[in-house]
Design an enzyme around this catalytic site. Sequence first.
Site, PDB file in Angstrom:
ATOM      1  N   GLU A  25       7.518 -21.975   7.414  1.00  0.00           N
ATOM      2  CA  GLU A  25       7.916 -21.095   8.511  1.00  0.00           C
ATOM      3  C   GLU A  25       8.941 -21.750   9.439  1.00  0.00           C
ATOM      4  O   GLU A  25       9.500 -21.086  10.316  1.00  0.00           O
ATOM      5  CB  GLU A  25       6.699 -20.660   9.322  1.00  0.00           C
ATOM      6  N   GLU A  71       0.804  -1.217   0.000  1.00  0.00           N
ATOM      7  CA  GLU A  71       0.000   0.000   0.000  1.00  0.00           C
ATOM      8  C   GLU A  71       0.842   1.274   0.000  1.00  0.00           C
ATOM      9  O   GLU A  71       0.308   2.373  -0.156  1.00  0.00           O
ATOM     10  CB  GLU A  71      -0.950  -0.009   1.207  1.00  0.00           C
TER      11      GLU A  71
END
Length: 275
Positions: free
Chosen positions: A112, A81
Amino acid sequence: MAFVKITEQPSLYNNLEKKSVLEILQDINTEDQKVALAVKKAIPQIEKLVSQIVPRMKQGGRIFYMGAGTSGRLGVLDASEIPPTFGMPPTLVIGLIAGGDTALRNPVENAEDDMNRGWEELKEHNINEKDTVIGIAASGTTPYVIGALHAAREHGILTGSISSNPDSPISKEADVAIEMIVGPEYVTGSSRMKSGTGQKMILNMITTSVMIQLGRVKGNRMVNMQLSNQKLVDRGTRMVSEELGMDYDQAKRLLLLHGSVKKAVDAYHAENPNS
């Protein structure tokens, strides 16, 4: 102090399946109201991190977000953004998620758990001492993040962390540890809820304050936003019109000619030095 995994503690509520929709929504809202207060308590640490990021970015440094699952997705979201909101290139705030872009929509098994992969990805971006690495992990125990922060610190790179447990492993690898203690989740262990909400709030605070400090906002307006749709063109036109005291059509022509509110206003003042 022993490491306490608050994020895994039982919910304060029980028999959720027996509750009405209204009761569920009210309960979730009650818990959500605790998040802003938890973030408020972490402001001193957020300020400390931002204050160290800004001078690095003024020298060409970047921010790297590292996370897995919800935490990784929120980092990628915040990074994505920055270009449309502040007109910055997408190379200045970068979100990395365990498992790569596939993991944005689908879980990637064991991604992960790789302690080395995060640092390898940072090296692919030619990370250097002007950059900042911010690890995001509600539990504070994600190996992908811990390994990246550990290696970054060894190479003299500023590190920060955002977690929802006190004194977690991720905090120990961060120069500035932001610990946002929101308490047990409404659905036990579902850290996409309060922890995720708090992470989003903190990421907003970090990048917005950094961008303001870098001069990407004037007054209270996004004068460098990308003109990627008609709504934003209209918003930008009104900014230019108000700033320069010209009619809408003239302001729109000037805006579209220069591509951003700031460039349009600066160009007008350059051509009209007495204005």
